[in-house]
Design a protein around this motif. Sequence first.
Motif, PDB file in Angstrom:
ATOM      1  N   GLN A   1       2.732 -40.973 -37.014  1.00  0.00           N
ATOM      2  CA  GLN A   1       1.790 -39.876 -36.972  1.00  0.00           C
ATOM      3  C   GLN A   1       0.411 -40.429 -36.630  1.00  0.00           C
ATOM      4  O   GLN A   1       0.002 -41.452 -37.154  1.00  0.00           O
ATOM      5  N   LEU A   2      -0.266 -39.741 -35.722  1.00  0.00           N
ATOM      6  CA  LEU A   2      -1.587 -40.149 -35.276  1.00  0.00           C
ATOM      7  C   LEU A   2      -2.470 -38.912 -35.264  1.00  0.00           C
ATOM      8  O   LEU A   2      -2.097 -37.881 -34.713  1.00  0.00           O
ATOM      9  N   ARG A   3      -3.638 -39.019 -35.858  1.00  0.00           N
ATOM     10  CA  ARG A   3      -4.566 -37.896 -35.901  1.00  0.00           C
ATOM     11  C   ARG A   3      -5.717 -38.166 -34.941  1.00  0.00           C
ATOM     12  O   ARG A   3      -6.434 -39.157 -35.081  1.00  0.00           O
ATOM     13  N   VAL A   4      -5.874 -37.273 -33.953  1.00  0.00           N
ATOM     14  CA  VAL A   4      -6.910 -37.396 -32.930  1.00  0.00           C
ATOM     15  C   VAL A   4      -7.823 -36.186 -33.032  1.00  0.00           C
ATOM     16  O   VAL A   4      -7.361 -35.050 -33.159  1.00  0.00           O
ATOM     17  N   ALA A   5      -9.128 -36.429 -32.962  1.00  0.00           N
ATOM     18  CA  ALA A   5     -10.109 -35.341 -32.991  1.00  0.00           C
ATOM     19  C   ALA A   5     -11.059 -35.503 -31.809  1.00  0.00           C
ATOM     20  O   ALA A   5     -11.304 -36.606 -31.340  1.00  0.00           O
ATOM     21  N   SER A   6     -11.577 -34.377 -31.347  1.00  0.00           N
ATOM     22  CA  SER A   6     -12.597 -34.374 -30.301  1.00  0.00           C
ATOM     23  C   SER A   6     -13.816 -33.678 -30.866  1.00  0.00           C
ATOM     24  O   SER A   6     -13.692 -32.676 -31.581  1.00  0.00           O
ATOM     25  N   TRP A   7     -15.004 -34.205 -30.532  1.00  0.00           N
ATOM     26  CA  TRP A   7     -16.222 -33.653 -31.127  1.00  0.00           C
ATOM     27  C   TRP A   7     -17.388 -33.781 -30.165  1.00  0.00           C
ATOM     28  O   TRP A   7     -17.775 -34.883 -29.796  1.00  0.00           O
ATOM     29  N   ASN A   8     -17.947 -32.660 -29.756  1.00  0.00           N
ATOM     30  CA  ASN A   8     -19.219 -32.672 -29.043  1.00  0.00           C
ATOM     31  C   ASN A   8     -20.275 -32.726 -30.139  1.00  0.00           C
ATOM     32  O   ASN A   8     -20.536 -31.733 -30.814  1.00  0.00           O
ATOM     33  N   ILE A   9     -20.883 -33.873 -30.290  1.00  0.00           N
ATOM     34  CA  ILE A   9     -21.755 -34.127 -31.431  1.00  0.00           C
ATOM     35  C   ILE A   9     -23.230 -33.837 -31.122  1.00  0.00           C
ATOM     36  O   ILE A   9     -24.118 -34.156 -31.902  1.00  0.00           O
ATOM     37  N   SER A  10     -23.499 -33.197 -29.998  1.00  0.00           N
ATOM     38  CA  SER A  10     -24.826 -32.680 -29.631  1.00  0.00           C
ATOM     39  C   SER A  10     -25.929 -33.729 -29.608  1.00  0.00           C
ATOM     40  O   SER A  10     -26.666 -33.904 -30.577  1.00  0.00           O
ATOM     41  N   ASN A  11     -26.025 -34.414 -28.483  1.00  0.00           N
ATOM     42  CA  ASN A  11     -27.110 -35.371 -28.227  1.00  0.00           C
ATOM     43  C   ASN A  11     -27.272 -36.408 -29.331  1.00  0.00           C
ATOM     44  O   ASN A  11     -28.367 -36.644 -29.826  1.00  0.00           O
ATOM     45  N   TYR A  12     -26.172 -37.061 -29.678  1.00  0.00           N
ATOM     46  CA  TYR A  12     -26.200 -38.030 -30.758  1.00  0.00           C
ATOM     47  C   TYR A  12     -26.821 -39.346 -30.298  1.00  0.00           C
ATOM     48  O   TYR A  12     -26.343 -39.994 -29.364  1.00  0.00           O
ATOM     49  N   ALA A  13     -27.895 -39.734 -30.968  1.00  0.00           N
ATOM     50  CA  ALA A  13     -28.567 -41.002 -30.694  1.00  0.00           C
ATOM     51  C   ALA A  13     -28.540 -41.915 -31.922  1.00  0.00           C
ATOM     52  O   ALA A  13     -29.034 -43.034 -31.874  1.00  0.00           O
ATOM     53  N   GLY A  14     -27.969 -41.437 -33.016  1.00  0.00           N
ATOM     54  CA  GLY A  14     -27.937 -42.166 -34.281  1.00  0.00           C
ATOM     55  C   GLY A  14     -28.395 -41.244 -35.394  1.00  0.00           C
ATOM     56  O   GLY A  14     -28.833 -40.119 -35.153  1.00  0.00           O
ATOM     57  N   GLY A  15     -28.261 -41.717 -36.626  1.00  0.00           N
ATOM     58  CA  GLY A  15     -28.689 -40.916 -37.769  1.00  0.00           C
ATOM     59  C   GLY A  15     -27.642 -39.879 -38.167  1.00  0.00           C
ATOM     60  O   GLY A  15     -26.476 -39.993 -37.831  1.00  0.00           O
ATOM     61  N   ARG A  16     -28.108 -38.884 -38.922  1.00  0.00           N
ATOM     62  CA  ARG A  16     -27.268 -37.780 -39.410  1.00  0.00           C
ATOM     63  C   ARG A  16     -26.063 -38.265 -40.220  1.00  0.00           C
ATOM     64  O   ARG A  16     -24.987 -37.658 -40.201  1.00  0.00           O
ATOM     65  N   GLU A  17     -26.239 -39.372 -40.923  1.00  0.00           N
ATOM     66  CA  GLU A  17     -25.136 -40.003 -41.633  1.00  0.00           C
ATOM     67  C   GLU A  17     -24.421 -39.053 -42.584  1.00  0.00           C
ATOM     68  O   GLU A  17     -23.196 -38.959 -42.568  1.00  0.00           O
ATOM     69  N   SER A  18     -25.166 -38.372 -43.437  1.00  0.00           N
ATOM     70  CA  SER A  18     -24.500 -37.541 -44.452  1.00  0.00           C
ATOM     71  C   SER A  18     -23.733 -36.386 -43.815  1.00  0.00           C
ATOM     72  O   SER A  18     -22.645 -36.033 -44.279  1.00  0.00           O
ATOM     73  N   GLU A  19     -24.274 -35.810 -42.743  1.00  0.00           N
ATOM     74  CA  GLU A  19     -23.571 -34.712 -42.072  1.00  0.00           C
ATOM     75  C   GLU A  19     -22.269 -35.211 -41.437  1.00  0.00           C
ATOM     76  O   GLU A  19     -21.228 -34.548 -41.506  1.00  0.00           O
ATOM     77  N   ILE A  20     -22.323 -36.388 -40.823  1.00  0.00           N
ATOM     78  CA  ILE A  20     -21.121 -36.946 -40.193  1.00  0.00           C
ATOM     79  C   ILE A  20     -20.090 -37.312 -41.260  1.00  0.00           C
ATOM     80  O   ILE A  20     -18.898 -37.007 -41.117  1.00  0.00           O
ATOM     81  N   GLU A  21     -20.535 -37.951 -42.335  1.00  0.00           N
ATOM     82  CA  GLU A  21     -19.617 -38.307 -43.414  1.00  0.00           C
ATOM     83  C   GLU A  21     -18.908 -37.071 -43.952  1.00  0.00           C
ATOM     84  O   GLU A  21     -17.696 -37.086 -44.175  1.00  0.00           O
ATOM     85  N   THR A  22     -19.665 -35.990 -44.146  1.00  0.00           N
ATOM     86  CA  THR A  22     -19.077 -34.753 -44.653  1.00  0.00           C
ATOM     87  C   THR A  22     -18.098 -34.166 -43.652  1.00  0.00           C
ATOM     88  O   THR A  22     -16.992 -33.741 -44.015  1.00  0.00           O
ATOM     89  N   ALA A  23     -18.481 -34.141 -42.371  1.00  0.00           N
ATOM     90  CA  ALA A  23     -17.611 -33.551 -41.349  1.00  0.00           C
ATOM     91  C   ALA A  23     -16.307 -34.334 -41.191  1.00  0.00           C
ATOM     92  O   ALA A  23     -15.237 -33.751 -41.047  1.00  0.00           O
ATOM     93  N   VAL A  24     -16.390 -35.658 -41.236  1.00  0.00           N
ATOM     94  CA  VAL A  24     -15.215 -36.478 -40.959  1.00  0.00           C
ATOM     95  C   VAL A  24     -14.369 -36.722 -42.209  1.00  0.00           C
ATOM     96  O   VAL A  24     -13.145 -36.642 -42.157  1.00  0.00           O
ATOM     97  N   TYR A  25     -14.997 -37.016 -43.336  1.00  0.00           N
ATOM     98  CA  TYR A  25     -14.240 -37.383 -44.533  1.00  0.00           C
ATOM     99  C   TYR A  25     -14.379 -36.417 -45.706  1.00  0.00           C
ATOM    100  O   TYR A  25     -13.741 -36.612 -46.736  1.00  0.00           O
ATOM    101  N   GLY A  26     -15.190 -35.384 -45.552  1.00  0.00           N
ATOM    102  CA  GLY A  26     -15.288 -34.390 -46.606  1.00  0.00           C
ATOM    103  C   GLY A  26     -13.980 -33.626 -46.740  1.00  0.00           C
ATOM    104  O   GLY A  26     -13.187 -33.534 -45.804  1.00  0.00           O
ATOM    105  N   VAL A  27     -13.749 -33.080 -47.900  1.00  0.00           N
ATOM    106  CA  VAL A  27     -12.522 -32.327 -48.159  1.00  0.00           C
ATOM    107  C   VAL A  27     -12.876 -30.863 -48.336  1.00  0.00           C
ATOM    108  O   VAL A  27     -13.788 -30.513 -49.098  1.00  0.00           O
ATOM    109  N   PHE A  28     -12.169 -30.006 -47.610  1.00  0.00           N
ATOM    110  CA  PHE A  28     -12.356 -28.557 -47.697  1.00  0.00           C
ATOM    111  C   PHE A  28     -10.985 -27.927 -47.839  1.00  0.00           C
ATOM    112  O   PHE A  28     -10.099 -28.157 -47.003  1.00  0.00           O
ATOM    113  N   GLU A  29     -10.797 -27.176 -48.913  1.00  0.00           N
ATOM    114  CA  GLU A  29      -9.519 -26.530 -49.209  1.00  0.00           C
ATOM    115  C   GLU A  29      -8.356 -27.523 -49.113  1.00  0.00           C
ATOM    116  O   GLU A  29      -7.306 -27.232 -48.550  1.00  0.00           O
TER     117      GLU A  29
END
Length: 177
Positions: A1-29
């Motif tokens: 099993q392989l999990r692949v995601a695609s993400w247009n991260i809107s002009n990413y130059a760095g930063g936004r660590e907490s938002e990325i951590e939440t989006a990628v590894y946060g748990v929802f439902e």
Amino acid sequence: QLRVASWNISNYAGGRESEIETAVYGVFEGRSMAPDVLVAQEILGLAAASALVDVLNNAPGSPADWAAAPIPGTAGDSALLYRPTRVRVIDTTLVATGGVAPRQPRDIVRWDLRLVGYSAGETTIAVYSTHMKARTGADDRTRREVEARLIRADAETLPPAWTFLLAGDLNIQTSAE
């Protein structure tokens, strides 16, 4: 099993660590994105891809084994981040260089991945990253079609045993496209 995601991260130059951590590894439902491969668009160069790898490796819940695949061409827009414990990059191809109309606006990149521990062609996935032209005008539709045709033509040259995946921001405006 392989999990692949695609993400247009809107002009990413760095930063936004907490938002990325939440989006990628946060748990929802009870679910989490937690991909093995992340194909990203709107990455603003090699330094931005490296910064995103650092965020993924330092995120709570991360396996801390992320790497960035080579980025051919002008190092613009697309990046493929992956977990070397799950896949290995066997090749990187600049399918077409972006430019002004009538060409597609951005480079089209293909990364050829193989599942770790396997060597058969059936375990190879050609991953295309695209960020097609936005807006509704005829010129923009034509440029999306040019890009789609370039990807299709390249995919038709792949070895028959391979699988391919199209990831990206298609910007398709209607179902007629």
